[in-house]
Design an enzyme around this catalytic site. Structure first.
Site, PDB file in Angstrom:
ATOM      1  N   TYR A 207      -8.201  -5.984  11.268  1.00 53.06           N
ATOM      2  CA  TYR A 207      -7.226  -4.936  11.601  1.00 53.06           C
ATOM      3  C   TYR A 207      -7.168  -4.742  13.118  1.00 53.06           C
ATOM      4  O   TYR A 207      -6.085  -4.766  13.718  1.00 53.06           O
ATOM      5  CB  TYR A 207      -7.645  -3.644  10.909  1.00 53.06           C
ATOM      6  CG  TYR A 207      -6.711  -2.466  11.109  1.00 53.06           C
ATOM      7  CD1 TYR A 207      -5.416  -2.480  10.595  1.00 53.06           C
ATOM      8  CD2 TYR A 207      -7.139  -1.328  11.789  1.00 53.06           C
ATOM      9  CE1 TYR A 207      -4.572  -1.385  10.751  1.00 53.06           C
ATOM     10  CE2 TYR A 207      -6.304  -0.227  11.942  1.00 53.06           C
ATOM     11  CZ  TYR A 207      -5.021  -0.257  11.432  1.00 53.06           C
ATOM     12  OH  TYR A 207      -4.188   0.826  11.592  1.00 53.06           O
TER      13      TYR A 207
ATOM     14  N   THR B 160      -4.654  10.155  11.232  1.00 49.51           N
ATOM     15  CA  THR B 160      -3.653  11.156  10.855  1.00 49.51           C
ATOM     16  C   THR B 160      -3.786  11.427   9.358  1.00 49.51           C
ATOM     17  O   THR B 160      -4.130  10.530   8.591  1.00 49.51           O
ATOM     18  CB  THR B 160      -2.248  10.630  11.200  1.00 49.51           C
ATOM     19  OG1 THR B 160      -2.217  10.339  12.603  1.00 49.51           O
ATOM     20  CG2 THR B 160      -1.176  11.643  10.888  1.00 49.51           C
TER      21      THR B 160
ATOM     22  N   THR C 263       0.831  -1.218   0.000  1.00 50.66           N
ATOM     23  CA  THR C 263       0.000   0.000   0.000  1.00 50.66           C
ATOM     24  C   THR C 263       0.860   1.260   0.000  1.00 50.66           C
ATOM     25  O   THR C 263       0.325   2.359  -0.012  1.00 50.66           O
ATOM     26  CB  THR C 263      -0.933   0.032   1.233  1.00 50.66           C
ATOM     27  OG1 THR C 263      -0.122  -0.059   2.415  1.00 50.66           O
ATOM     28  CG2 THR C 263      -1.918  -1.117   1.203  1.00 50.66           C
TER      29      THR C 263
ATOM     30  N   LYS D 296      -3.905  -5.708  15.532  1.00 50.53           N
ATOM     31  CA  LYS D 296      -3.157  -4.731  16.328  1.00 50.53           C
ATOM     32  C   LYS D 296      -3.232  -5.069  17.820  1.00 50.53           C
ATOM     33  O   LYS D 296      -2.265  -4.850  18.560  1.00 50.53           O
ATOM     34  CB  LYS D 296      -3.701  -3.327  16.072  1.00 50.53           C
ATOM     35  CG  LYS D 296      -3.415  -2.802  14.668  1.00 50.53           C
ATOM     36  CD  LYS D 296      -1.931  -2.495  14.450  1.00 50.53           C
ATOM     37  CE  LYS D 296      -1.701  -1.855  13.087  1.00 50.53           C
ATOM     38  NZ  LYS D 296      -0.296  -1.505  12.867  1.00 50.53           N
TER      39      LYS D 296
ATOM     40  N   ASN E  87       8.298 -11.258  13.721  1.00 53.06           N
ATOM     41  CA  ASN E  87       9.617 -11.143  13.076  1.00 53.06           C
ATOM     42  C   ASN E  87      10.338  -9.859  13.494  1.00 53.06           C
ATOM     43  O   ASN E  87      11.546  -9.861  13.721  1.00 53.06           O
ATOM     44  CB  ASN E  87       9.459 -11.191  11.551  1.00 53.06           C
ATOM     45  CG  ASN E  87       9.014 -12.557  11.082  1.00 53.06           C
ATOM     46  OD1 ASN E  87       9.361 -13.573  11.685  1.00 53.06           O
ATOM     47  ND2 ASN E  87       8.219 -12.605  10.013  1.00 53.06           N
TER      48      ASN E  87
ATOM     49  N   ASP F 118       8.809  -8.404   2.210  1.00 46.37           N
ATOM     50  CA  ASP F 118       7.569  -8.689   2.932  1.00 46.37           C
ATOM     51  C   ASP F 118       7.951  -9.177   4.330  1.00 46.37           C
ATOM     52  O   ASP F 118       8.536 -10.259   4.476  1.00 46.37           O
ATOM     53  CB  ASP F 118       6.782  -9.764   2.170  1.00 46.37           C
ATOM     54  CG  ASP F 118       5.470 -10.111   2.859  1.00 46.37           C
ATOM     55  OD1 ASP F 118       5.354  -9.887   4.092  1.00 46.37           O
ATOM     56  OD2 ASP F 118       4.566 -10.606   2.177  1.00 46.37           O
ATOM     57  N   VAL F 119       7.640  -8.386   5.337  1.00 44.47           N
ATOM     58  CA  VAL F 119       8.133  -8.684   6.695  1.00 44.47           C
ATOM     59  C   VAL F 119       7.332  -9.791   7.393  1.00 44.47           C
ATOM     60  O   VAL F 119       7.590 -10.081   8.562  1.00 44.47           O
ATOM     61  CB  VAL F 119       8.196  -7.414   7.587  1.00 44.47           C
ATOM     62  CG1 VAL F 119       9.145  -6.398   6.994  1.00 44.47           C
ATOM     63  CG2 VAL F 119       6.814  -6.819   7.824  1.00 44.47           C
TER      64      VAL F 119
HETATM   65  N1  LIG Z   1      -2.394   6.881   9.175  1.00 45.55           N
HETATM   66  C1  LIG Z   1      -3.120   6.730  10.248  1.00 45.55           C
HETATM   67  O1  LIG Z   1      -4.025   7.539  10.505  1.00 45.55           O
HETATM   68  C2  LIG Z   1      -2.864   5.599  11.208  1.00 45.55           C
HETATM   69  C3  LIG Z   1      -3.656   5.515  12.361  1.00 45.55           C
HETATM   70  C4  LIG Z   1      -3.417   4.474  13.251  1.00 45.55           C
HETATM   71  C5  LIG Z   1      -2.398   3.578  13.036  1.00 45.55           C
HETATM   72  N2  LIG Z   1      -1.648   3.669  11.925  1.00 45.55           N
HETATM   73  C6  LIG Z   1      -0.603   2.657  11.720  1.00 45.55           C
HETATM   74  O2  LIG Z   1       0.581   3.255  11.212  1.00 45.55           O
HETATM   75  C7  LIG Z   1       1.200   2.384  10.275  1.00 45.55           C
HETATM   76  C8  LIG Z   1       1.388   3.114   8.955  1.00 45.55           C
HETATM   77  O3  LIG Z   1       0.122   3.523   8.446  1.00 45.55           O
HETATM   78  P1  LIG Z   1       0.011   4.400   7.133  1.00 45.55           P
HETATM   79  O4  LIG Z   1      -1.162   5.277   7.284  1.00 45.55           O
HETATM   80  O5  LIG Z   1       1.324   4.987   6.842  1.00 45.55           O
HETATM   81  O6  LIG Z   1      -0.372   3.285   6.072  1.00 45.55           O
HETATM   82  P2  LIG Z   1       0.280   2.963   4.662  1.00 45.55           P
HETATM   83  O7  LIG Z   1      -0.597   1.938   4.034  1.00 45.55           O
HETATM   84  O8  LIG Z   1       0.545   4.216   3.916  1.00 45.55           O
HETATM   85  O9  LIG Z   1       1.674   2.340   5.073  1.00 45.55           O
HETATM   86  C9  LIG Z   1       1.831   0.998   5.437  1.00 45.55           C
HETATM   87  C10 LIG Z   1       3.089   0.471   4.760  1.00 45.55           C
HETATM   88  O10 LIG Z   1       3.289  -0.903   5.140  1.00 45.55           O
HETATM   89  C11 LIG Z   1       3.704  -1.609   3.987  1.00 45.55           C
HETATM   90  N3  LIG Z   1       3.434  -3.030   4.191  1.00 45.55           N
HETATM   91  C12 LIG Z   1       2.231  -3.627   4.356  1.00 45.55           C
HETATM   92  N4  LIG Z   1       2.402  -4.951   4.546  1.00 45.55           N
HETATM   93  C13 LIG Z   1       3.753  -5.169   4.503  1.00 45.55           C
HETATM   94  C14 LIG Z   1       4.566  -6.310   4.650  1.00 45.55           C
HETATM   95  N5  LIG Z   1       4.046  -7.521   4.888  1.00 45.55           N
HETATM   96  N6  LIG Z   1       5.907  -6.184   4.551  1.00 45.55           N
HETATM   97  C15 LIG Z   1       6.466  -4.967   4.326  1.00 45.55           C
HETATM   98  N7  LIG Z   1       5.742  -3.841   4.184  1.00 45.55           N
HETATM   99  C16 LIG Z   1       4.402  -3.957   4.271  1.00 45.55           C
HETATM  100  C17 LIG Z   1       2.914  -0.980   2.856  1.00 45.55           C
HETATM  101  O11 LIG Z   1       3.436  -1.242   1.574  1.00 45.55           O
HETATM  102  C18 LIG Z   1       2.983   0.495   3.230  1.00 45.55           C
HETATM  103  O12 LIG Z   1       4.110   1.127   2.684  1.00 45.55           O
HETATM  104  C19 LIG Z   1       0.315   1.147  10.154  1.00 45.55           C
HETATM  105  O13 LIG Z   1       0.834   0.130  10.995  1.00 45.55           O
HETATM  106  C20 LIG Z   1      -1.017   1.629  10.686  1.00 45.55           C
HETATM  107  O14 LIG Z   1      -1.753   0.574  11.260  1.00 45.55           O
HETATM  108  C21 LIG Z   1      -1.856   4.658  10.984  1.00 45.55           C
END
Ligand SMILES: NC(=O)c1ccc[n+]([C@@H]2O[C@H](COP(=O)([O-])OP(=O)(O)OC[C@H]3O[C@@H](n4cnc5c(N)ncnc54)[C@H](O)[C@@H]3O)[C@@H](O)[C@H]2O)c1
Length: 308
Positions: free
Chosen positions: A141, A171, A31, A145, A95, A52-53
């Site tokens: 989700y 955010t 994403t 978490k 991991n 992929d982690v």
């Molecule tokens: N943006 C928000 O408002 C918000 C709110 C609460 C929590 N979060 C948490 O913050 C983190 C980042 O969110 P974001 O808004 O930047 O989302 P995002 O989708 O922009 O970023 C998530 C990233 O994780 C990568 N990813 C997904 N699965 C993966 C895997 N198996 N291996 C490696 N990379 C992988 C995606 O490619 C992406 O770059 C997430 O964990 C999310 O749950 C975000």
């Protein structure tokens, strides 16, 4: 940093580099986007690994911190990738914690306000255990978490890994992906195209929106603090009705869009507002960017970035 090519992760990579850190970013680009890393990639202290982690994770040499941000985060993403969301919350977290343990490093988890589910307590303090439907579509989700938090705490208790849990609330800001389904980018995209703005339900449900610079500042404060083993809410407690958010974006974008009302998604939370007293007292952190300023900056960014 896992998930470093995503919206939040990439801003955090930039901040860590600016603080003088060396950063290795692991991202599968599920994403996220390499375009988010244009600045970081020009810095020789930054390295990107397409990875992929949910697979075994290793890094050559010493590591001081493992920041686990990889996970689909927008509802439309985690509804499209439900099993992957559970895997990255479970296996990915395992991991990342394993790497922290092996390197005697600290660990930070990007957790979420979604651990509170559709809350019965308002605003939500960290002491609230939440109201989550484990078998609803959003459960993938929320439960991923919650599991990740439990796993992190088990590594703290069993292996003394210093664990920091950031419970991040909604955010927004530059680098949000067009079409990622969250309210702010959706309304901005519709507003800039003068298309109808689609508000779920009657729009009286509330959200609290934090500008990305404030959030990154909060993450940084948590990282350098001595707070370990207790979750910390990070978000902006200024609450806004979704309908008012839509109208504000129309106004700021100079748009001719009209608001239309659509069905509410299943288990869509009615209210969402962080109690940030813990972050304020322990970290001395408070968000400072007013919603209208942050939205104006995001709209101006989107005008250019989304046209490209
Ligand atoms: N943006 C928000 O408002 C918000 C709110 C609460 C929590 N979060 C948490 O913050 C983190 C980042 O969110 P974001 O808004 O930047 O989302 P995002 O989708 O922009 O970023 C998530 C990233 O994780 C990568 N990813 C997904 N699965 C993966 C895997 N198996 N291996 C490696 N990379 C992988 C995606 O490619 C992406 O770059 C997430 O964990 C999310 O749950 C975000």
């Amino acid at each position: 940093m896992t998930g470093g090519a995503g919206f939040l992760g990439s801003h955090l990579c930039d901040r860590l580099l600016a603080e003088g850190w060396e950063v290795r970013c692991f991202d599968s680009l599920l994403t996220g986007s390499a375009a988010n890393l244009v600045d970081a990639l020009s810095d020789e202290r930054f390295g990107y690994v397409h990875y992929d982690v949910t697979n075994y994770l290793n890094v050559e040499g010493a590591v001081e911190w493992v920041l686990h941000f990889a996970s689909p985060a927008s509802p439309s993403d985690y509804l499209e990738y439900p099993i992957h969301t559970l895997k990255v919350g479970a296996l990915g977290t395992l991991n990342a914690l394993g790497l922290a343990k092996a390197k005697r490093a600290g660990f930070m988890l990007a957790s979420t306000s979604e651990v509170y589910g559709d809350p019965r307590v308002h605003p939500q303090p960290e002491s609230y255990w939440g109201n989550v439907n484990p078998i609803g579509p959003r459960g993938v989700y929320d439960e991923a978490k919650r599991y990740a938090e439990a796993m992190a705490m088990a590594y703290l208790r069993t292996h003394d890994v210093p664990v920091k849990i950031a419970r991040i609330f909604n955010t927004y800001g530059p680098r949000l992906r067009r079409g990622d389904g969250r309210a702010v980018p959706t309304f901005i995209e519709q507003g800039l195209a003068d298309e109808p703005i689609t508000v779920h339900g009657d729009g009286t449900q509330t959200r609290s929106l934090c500008y990305v610079d404030d959030l990154v500042e909060g993450i940084w404060h948590l990282l350098i603090s001595d707070v370990v083993g207790e979750p910390v809410n990070l978000g902006n407690p200024e609450e806004v009705k979704v309908l008012d958010l839509a109208r504000t974006i129309v106004l700021l974008a100079g748009s001719r869009s009209e608001v239309v009302f659509t069905d509410r998604p299943i288990d869509d939370p009615e209210v969402r507002c962080p109690d940030i007293s813990r972050a304020t007292s322990l970290l001395g952190w408070l968000p400072s960017v007013p919603l209208s300023d942050g939205l104006a900056r995001t709209i101006e960014w989107a005008r250019t970035a989304w046209r490209a």
